[in-house]
Design an enzyme around this catalytic site. Structure first.
Site, PDB file in Angstrom:
ATOM      1  N   LYS A 147      36.925  32.936  46.480  1.00  0.00           N
ATOM      2  CA  LYS A 147      37.491  34.263  46.731  1.00  0.00           C
ATOM      3  C   LYS A 147      36.768  35.321  45.892  1.00  0.00           C
ATOM      4  O   LYS A 147      35.956  34.971  45.020  1.00  0.00           O
ATOM      5  CB  LYS A 147      38.980  34.246  46.403  1.00  0.00           C
ATOM      6  CG  LYS A 147      39.262  33.949  44.946  1.00  0.00           C
ATOM      7  CD  LYS A 147      40.715  33.551  44.741  1.00  0.00           C
ATOM      8  CE  LYS A 147      40.969  33.256  43.280  1.00  0.00           C
ATOM      9  NZ  LYS A 147      42.179  32.461  43.081  1.00  0.00           N
TER      10      LYS A 147
ATOM     11  N   TYR B 213      16.073  55.057  17.887  1.00  0.00           N
ATOM     12  CA  TYR B 213      16.841  56.183  17.323  1.00  0.00           C
ATOM     13  C   TYR B 213      17.225  55.897  15.889  1.00  0.00           C
ATOM     14  O   TYR B 213      17.621  54.779  15.551  1.00  0.00           O
ATOM     15  CB  TYR B 213      18.116  56.416  18.134  1.00  0.00           C
ATOM     16  CG  TYR B 213      17.889  57.081  19.465  1.00  0.00           C
ATOM     17  CD1 TYR B 213      17.248  58.332  19.545  1.00  0.00           C
ATOM     18  CD2 TYR B 213      18.310  56.475  20.641  1.00  0.00           C
ATOM     19  CE1 TYR B 213      17.045  58.942  20.780  1.00  0.00           C
ATOM     20  CE2 TYR B 213      18.114  57.084  21.877  1.00  0.00           C
ATOM     21  CZ  TYR B 213      17.485  58.315  21.936  1.00  0.00           C
ATOM     22  OH  TYR B 213      17.290  58.910  23.139  1.00  0.00           O
TER      23      TYR B 213
HETATM   24  C1  PLP Z   1      41.980  31.277  42.378  1.00  0.00           C
HETATM   25  C2  PLP Z   1      42.696  30.041  42.746  1.00  0.00           C
HETATM   26  C3  PLP Z   1      42.205  28.794  42.369  1.00  0.00           C
HETATM   27  C4  PLP Z   1      41.047  28.623  41.413  1.00  0.00           C
HETATM   28  O1  PLP Z   1      41.516  28.849  40.095  1.00  0.00           O
HETATM   29  P1  PLP Z   1      40.544  28.825  38.822  1.00  0.00           P
HETATM   30  O2  PLP Z   1      41.461  29.064  37.686  1.00  0.00           O
HETATM   31  O3  PLP Z   1      39.564  29.932  39.014  1.00  0.00           O
HETATM   32  O4  PLP Z   1      39.908  27.500  38.798  1.00  0.00           O
HETATM   33  C5  PLP Z   1      42.862  27.682  42.858  1.00  0.00           C
HETATM   34  N1  PLP Z   1      43.943  27.784  43.657  1.00  0.00           N
HETATM   35  C6  PLP Z   1      44.469  28.988  44.010  1.00  0.00           C
HETATM   36  C7  PLP Z   1      45.672  29.042  44.869  1.00  0.00           C
HETATM   37  C8  PLP Z   1      43.863  30.149  43.560  1.00  0.00           C
HETATM   38  O5  PLP Z   1      44.386  31.340  43.892  1.00  0.00           O
END
Ligand code: PLP
Length: 347
Positions: free
Chosen positions: A42, A252
């Site tokens: 994401k 500087y």
């Molecule tokens: C963002 C997310 C992850 C990944 O989490 P990290 O802490 O970046 O490893 C996994 N599951 C869900 C539902 C998320 O929103």
């Protein structure tokens, strides 16, 4: 290592170490035991560019990809079969549900409303999120047994850990609640752990883990240090090399004065680039050799001692050390933020 910036040409860029990315996934997959590790991609691959990270992860063996929005699914679908993409925010209206059905992309159903929308739009295989104690997205434990949920065709049932990066009682509590919810869901597969959750051990693995941060070099828990490699590497170009004589002052306010003859380089990286203040390491790197920063940094330039790197040439690229955990400790910004800042600044 691949050059990652786009035109017009710049003297500052973000390099992506593809082999480090693939290796980080393999490590997290191994640590997931008999479960498979998927990948959260994401926020445009945590700021590094979904178009660049998804093919690397696919080739490493990732089967399940997670995005937040339908708009993100689109670029991911250029590289992998649509049915392997899960949209974490789910389908909140018919338009989104129909988009998912049309393209074969699966929503993560978070509420009874979303379940109804999905079914009324035509439905099909989907995923389900249970809230086991984060009060973010997901079905409440009471909703799990609702007939609307029982009617869904569920591939993956999942929940998300709130504090897996800490040793707190909440982890075991969320595990217990997830188990109770999963037992009531007719899903093909189950999933709980994010990056940090993988390190909590076998009980947390189920069938699939969902690392994000640590794929991209984030140290989600101290046990990972030494096994997770830096993936995102800010790089700046050498604009000019100079030879200094004893007594020549640098930058500087003449905060550095050469004690004798020395070779230095002017680097296209300064406070205007917004990274040095965060990073606070008094050196840059070339070919794993340290180039100490001399004198005051300027708005958009830095002068470094290249005595250790005699091969350095004008036009070469030097690395800005950017150990996410270290920078996070120093700057008080989260590793998630530091990664996405890089993307915004340098891409
Ligand atoms: C963002 C997310 C992850 C990944 O989490 P990290 O802490 O970046 O490893 C996994 N599951 C869900 C539902 C998320 O929103």
């Amino acid at each position: 290592m691949t050059e990652t910036s786009h035109l017009p040409p710049r003297t500052l860029r973000l390099a992506l170490d593809q082999s480090a990315l693939a290796e980080n996934w393999r490590y997290l997959n191994r640590m997931s035991g008999s479960a498979q590790a998927g990948a959260a991609v994401k926020a445009d691959g945590y700021g590094l560019g979904a178009d660049r990270v998804v093919p690397v992860l696919r080739d490493a063996g990732v089967q399940d990809f997670f995005v937040a929005h339908w708009s993100e699914a689109h670029s991911v679908a250029r590289h992998i079969p649509a049915h392997r993409i899960s949209v974490l925010h789910g389908a909140v209206n018919r338009e989104e549900a129909e988009y998912g059905i049309r393209h074969g992309i699966r929503p993560v159903i978070n509420s009874l409303h979303q379940a109804r929308v999905w079914q009324e739009s035509g439905g099909g295989l989907c995923h389900v999120m249970v809230d086991s104690g984060m009060s973010r997205l997901g079905l409440s434990l009471e909703d799990v047994s609702d007939p609307v949920i029982a009617a869904l065709d569920i591939d993956l049932a999942m929940s998300h850990l709130a504090s897996a990066d800490e040793d707190v009682a909440q982890n075991a509590l969320q595990l217990e609640r997830s188990r109770a919810a999963f037992a009531q869901l007719p899903a093909r597969r189950f999933s709980l752990a994010n990056s940090a959750g993988i390190m909590l051990g076998r009980d947390y693995h189920f069938d699939l883990t969902r690392p994000g941060l640590s794929l991209y070099g984030g140290i989600a828990r101290p046990e990972m240090a030494g096994n997770i490699r830096q993936v995102a590497i800010p790089q700046a170009a050498v604009i000019q090399k100079r030879r200094l004589q004893a007594g020549d002052s640098v930058g500087y306010n003449a905060r550095f004065v050469a004690p004798g003859p020395m070779n230095v380089a002017v680097i296209s990286l300064g406070y205007a680039d917004g990274l040095l203040r965060l990073q606070q390491t008094p050196y840059l790197e070339f070919d794993r050799k340290k180039l100490p920063v001399l004198g005051n940094i300027s708005m958009d330039m830095t002068i470094v001692d290249i005595g250790q790197a005699p091969d350095l040439r004008e036009g070469d690229w030097v690395n800005l050390p950017y150990d996410l955990r270290m920078v996070s400790d120093r700057s008080q910004l989260s590793q998630y933020e530091l990664l996405t800042i890089l993307g915004l600044r340098l891409r």
